[in-house]
Design an enzyme around this catalytic site. Structure first.
Site, PDB file in Angstrom:
ATOM      1  N   CYS A 103       0.822  -1.394  -0.082  1.00 30.07           N
ATOM      2  CA  CYS A 103      -0.490   0.243   0.111  1.00 30.07           C
ATOM      3  C   CYS A 103       0.951   1.282  -0.160  1.00 30.07           C
ATOM      4  O   CYS A 103       2.118   1.165   0.314  1.00 30.07           O
ATOM      5  CB  CYS A 103      -1.286   0.060   1.560  1.00 30.07           C
ATOM      6  SG  CYS A 103       0.121   0.092   2.699  1.00 30.07           S
ATOM      7  N   CYS A 106       3.701   1.767   2.644  1.00 33.06           N
ATOM      8  CA  CYS A 106       4.877   0.648   2.580  1.00 33.06           C
ATOM      9  C   CYS A 106       5.951   1.755   1.310  1.00 33.06           C
ATOM     10  O   CYS A 106       7.552   1.796   1.944  1.00 33.06           O
ATOM     11  CB  CYS A 106       4.606  -0.565   1.745  1.00 33.06           C
ATOM     12  SG  CYS A 106       3.487  -1.414   2.907  1.00 33.06           S
ATOM     13  N   ASP A 510       7.452  23.983 -33.189  1.00 34.34           N
ATOM     14  CA  ASP A 510       8.464  24.385 -34.099  1.00 34.34           C
ATOM     15  C   ASP A 510       8.295  23.876 -35.579  1.00 34.34           C
ATOM     16  O   ASP A 510       7.436  23.272 -35.473  1.00 34.34           O
ATOM     17  CB  ASP A 510       9.747  24.306 -33.653  1.00 34.34           C
ATOM     18  CG  ASP A 510      11.316  24.116 -33.766  1.00 34.34           C
ATOM     19  OD1 ASP A 510      11.492  25.254 -34.364  1.00 34.34           O
ATOM     20  OD2 ASP A 510      12.021  23.457 -34.492  1.00 34.34           O
ATOM     21  N   ASP A 713      11.695  19.360 -32.287  1.00 37.65           N
ATOM     22  CA  ASP A 713      12.412  17.829 -32.090  1.00 37.65           C
ATOM     23  C   ASP A 713      13.066  17.292 -31.399  1.00 37.65           C
ATOM     24  O   ASP A 713      13.717  15.989 -31.031  1.00 37.65           O
ATOM     25  CB  ASP A 713      13.437  18.287 -33.261  1.00 37.65           C
ATOM     26  CG  ASP A 713      14.797  19.230 -33.280  1.00 37.65           C
ATOM     27  OD1 ASP A 713      14.654  19.217 -31.847  1.00 37.65           O
ATOM     28  OD2 ASP A 713      14.736  19.409 -33.693  1.00 37.65           O
ATOM     29  N   ASP A 717      16.833  23.649 -29.429  1.00 36.56           N
ATOM     30  CA  ASP A 717      16.448  24.795 -28.972  1.00 36.56           C
ATOM     31  C   ASP A 717      15.980  23.996 -27.329  1.00 36.56           C
ATOM     32  O   ASP A 717      14.758  24.551 -26.800  1.00 36.56           O
ATOM     33  CB  ASP A 717      14.683  25.389 -29.064  1.00 36.56           C
ATOM     34  CG  ASP A 717      15.029  25.423 -30.916  1.00 36.56           C
ATOM     35  OD1 ASP A 717      16.195  26.398 -31.246  1.00 36.56           O
ATOM     36  OD2 ASP A 717      13.991  25.398 -31.161  1.00 36.56           O
TER      37      ASP A 717
END
Length: 821
Positions: A103, A106, A510, A713, A717
């Protein structure tokens, strides 16, 4: 003879051969003492027996330390740690699998216990996946001491190993089922003996028979208490020993109170017995935890699959002799060769050297169909060779390969806790202490009103509450959502990413490589003479491809690709020369040609400077132009364009329809940016933007109270991606190590951006539903139990059902597996 026999582990003399023996590779190996035997058996059991094959010297003797700790000291060895520890300048980090978590208390207990240890910089335990992520300073503490500290708290932790993890899951599942079976059998028998007492009218059941049924119920309840309920007693003892009040404590107090009262009533012959409620409570709570365990395993299945996808060994090929040797995948270094059989996974990022095949990248990208690969193509680690046996060259080591990087990013996301999850855990911890005080107050109050019902009502108060539902509400949903995202090729690399995606108001794109393909494509060949168009186009492409032979820039690759579709290129040109920044010149089939900028070609044909450049058409306004001319006449004008992705327009339209504001940032020139913005109906666009201008643009939106989702990407940047509230990279698996994004779309398609937002919104809805249900249940059930409206058996059903409902609700985020025809 005895003096010549050395310990297999430490090299010390073996005085008593045959006393301490370890089996390795089918052979019995002698050790000098029980400590060395314990260490060696731990190494073999953990699948780390390659340590003995690759070590340069025997290990230090283990007899000077207790065997339990000696068995852990193997994990301090540098060669062993190379397999699972990530090291930096001043810290080490490792992911461990933890056995015994039940739980949220723990997880909290483990985190607090580890964080108090000297040298531990960070500790995070994920209940849903059963993993712990530790970061420590090796100059101040050792991993073996941290593993020992976890053991002293009552849990077992070892470095994550997919095979051992599966074995651990099987052991835990069987143990939980056995306890559940014993509790169920005991409950059914006890309930059968309780029925006469419930249905009989006063005086109908003789005291001898009633007493016999009570003693029989006691005997049947004992196995349930002494065996089935041991996880609750063990958890409560761990909590109390650590001076903490966990979620098992009220369960144990309620069980012991009900059982003790029942035993007293059975022995004295006076008072109520609750054996039926005790056995039912244990059974229902174990059933809820068993189903919850299965659900948690399902949510983490996609994450566990990542670790299982990394092969342990590979067939390394010697460059000089061609000899094949099976070695550990961790021993491969860049530029080495290795073979991959059909059906095997590629161990590391590699380049195909020999053979053609098809690669199954479904685990990495979510693509269901294999992708063709030819010599020279790059293949990410973790992909399956689905075609033919091939020879590959190592690009990156095992630790730096795509599959290892993905696993680390997923672990990083699992280790970080969103703000809402931390708040729920803090509430749950305070909730338990308050509950114990409330139960004591209720008992005192009922002792004044109706002493006969005081214990009955107090037990119901303890049993009916469900702090587990509060602590599991967010982690269960996030674990399920992360697994669902992974199956669709979306890598969630930050714990709060889905929460932030759901809350975003603006999406900033971008341009290059995100909305466009990121590479120039030849879109038009304009013929400048009167030759037939098709034949002249094919000839122009053939000549241009010949002139670009051996060139590596993107335009050259695009020309060669287009020429390969049209006709076979001519041979390499004679007397070829490259003029940097201008173009190329050479002789093809006895005639001299130039290919390049208009200034370069205009040296031969000045009239081109005043000719139509093809930019009158708005569609060509942003094209890059390359000119082809023979020494006696201009021949063709080649138009290159970084084309939009096919899915860009519908994705943007869907986001706008959802009420999001779109922005376009690019370092490209004004005409190219305006053209893309117009095509996608993006009103806010910024061209000629440096990384600093992009960063200021995003921060200005945030100052206006906007929540920004940045899509790029994943490599360029990085400051902008890090500054946004949440960032998404349409990236390549082989570049993940450098990404700054919170989410990576491994399939490199924008389509999943819409799916990501839909998943984030569903996850937020499930989390809120879970928290709302947990709070509402406790606010209604506890007062009802306190006033005596809820009997203990109904309280047991309510508590178990509340916890189970939270987990099952989270499972709605996992898509159903497709049915096979």
């Amino acid at each position: 003879m005895n003096g010549a026999l050395a310990c297999f582990h430490c090299g010390e003399p073996v005085d008593r051969p045959g006393r301490w023996v370890v089996n390795l590779d089918g052979s019995a190996r002698e050790t000098c003492c029980a400590g060395c035997q314990a260490v060696a058996e731990a190494i073999v059991a953990a699948g780390l027996d390659d340590y003995y094959r690759t070590r340069s010297a025997p290990a230090a003797g283990a007899a000077i330390v207790p065997p339990a700790l000696a068995a852990l000291e193997v994990y301090d060895d540098a060669d062993v740690q190379a397999r699972f520890v990530r090291s930096s300048d001043a810290a080490c980090e490792a992911t461990l699998m933890v056995d015994g978590l039940r739980c949220g208390a723990c997880a909290w207990l483990l985190e607090q216990g580890l964080r108090r240890r000297q040298g531990v910089e960070a500790a995070s335990v994920n209940l849903a996946t059963g993993r712990a992520t530790l970061r420590w300073n090796p100059a101040q503490t050792r991993l073996s001491s941290l593993l020992d500290a976890i053991g002293r708290l009552g849990y077992r932790a070892l470095p994550f190993d997919a095979r051992e993890r599966e074995a651990q899951i099987q052991r835990t599942s069987k143990a939980m089922f056995r306890r559940l079976f014993i509790a169920g059998l005991g409950m059914m028998q006890v309930m059968m003996y309780a029925v006469p007492a419930y249905v009989a009218e006063p005086g109908d059941l003789e005291w001898q028979h009633e007493n016999l049924l009570r003693w029989a119920s006691l005997l049947l309840t004992l196995p349930v208490m002494l065996y089935s309920a041991t996880p609750f007693f063990g958890g409560a003892w761990r909590d109390l020993r650590a001076r903490s009040v966990g979620m098992d404590v009220p369960v144990v107090v309620g069980l012991l109170a009900a059982f003790a009262a029942s035993v007293h009533a059975t022995v004295t012959g006076h008072g109520e017995v609750y054996f039926d409620s005790v056995t039912m409570f244990v059974f229902l709570l174990l059933a809820a935890r068993y189903i919850e365990w299965i659900a948690r395993r399902r949510t983490s299945r996609a994450i566990d699959a990542l670790a299982a996808a990394i092969p342990d060994t590979v067939e390394r090929v010697d460059r000089a002799s061609g000899a094949i040797e099976r070695v550990s995948a961790t021993r491969l270094v860049p530029d080495e060769l290795f073979r991959v059989a059909v059906g095997e996974r590629v161990a590391v990022d590699a380049t195909l050297v020999e053979g053609r095949t098809a690669i199954d990248q479904s685990l990495l990208t979510g693509e269901s169909l294999p992708v063709a690969r030819v010599p020279g193509d790059e293949v990410p680690g973790g992909a399956i060779n689905a075609g033919a046996p091939v020879l590959m060259r190592v690009l990156r080591t095992s630790a730096e390969s795509a599959i290892s990087t993905i696993e680390r990013l997923v672990e990083r996301a699992a280790a970080s806790k969103p703000r809402l999850a931390g708040l729920a855990e803090r509430i749950a911890r305070g909730f338990v202490a308050a509950l114990l005080l409330l139960a004591a107050g209720v008992w005192l109050a009922w002792m004044q009103v109706d002493p006969a019902r005081a214990a009955h009502v107090a037990i119901a108060v303890l049993v009916v509450s469900c702090p587990c539902a509060l602590s599991m509400a967010t982690p269960a949903a996030l674990a399920a959502a992360t697994g669902a995202a992974m199956r669709r090729g979306m890598l969630v690399a930050r714990g709060d990413a889905l929460e932030q995606v759901a809350a975003c108001t603006d999406v900033v794109f971008d341009k290059t490589g995100t909305l466009t393909h990121g590479r120039p494509e030849l879109v038009q060949v304009a013929i400048l003479d009167d030759a037939p168009a098709d034949a002249a186009r094919a000839q122009a492409l053939s000549i241009a491809a010949s002139l670009e032979s051996g060139q590596s820039h993107p335009l050259a690759e695009s020309i060669r690709c287009a020429a390969g579709d049209a006709t076979r290129p001519a041979a390499v040109p004679d007397d070829g020369a490259t003029v940097p920044g201008m173009g190329v010149e050479g002789v093809v089939d006895g005639r001299r040609y130039r290919l390049g900028s208009i200034a370069f070609v205009a040296d031969w044909h000045p009239a081109l400077l005043h000719a139509d450049h093809g930019r009158a058409d708005p569609a060509c306004a942003s094209d890059t132009l390359v000119w082809l001319a023979r020494d006696d006449a201009p021949l063709a004008r080649l138009h290159f364009r970084d084309r939009l992705r096919d899915e860009a327009q519908p994705v943007c339209a869907t986001l706008v329809a959802a009420g999001l504001q779109l922005h376009l940032l690019s370092g490209d020139r004004e005409t190219a940016v305006a053209q893309v913005a117009a095509a996608l109906d993006i009103e806010a666009a910024l061209a000629d933007a440096s990384p600093a201008r992009k960063l200021e643009y995003v921060r200005r939106l945030q100052r206006q109270g906007r929540r920004v989702l940045m899509v790029g990407d994943g490599i360029n940047d990085a400051p902008v991606l890090a500054a946004a509230d949440v960032s998404v990279a349409v990236g390549r698996a082989t570049s993940l190590a450098r990404t700054a994004a919170a989410v990576v779309l491994l399939g490199r398609s924008l389509d999943e951006l819409v799916g990501l937002r839909a998943l984030a919104l569903r996850t937020r809805s499930v989390v809120r539903t879970n928290l709302g249900w947990a709070l509402a249940y406790n606010l209604l059930a506890i007062p009802a139990a306190a006033v005596g409206w809820v009997p203990p058996w109904a309280a047991a059903i309510g508590m178990s059902g509340s916890s189970l409902l939270v987990v099952l609700n989270a499972l709605r985020l996992i898509p159903a597996a497709p049915r096979r025809p």
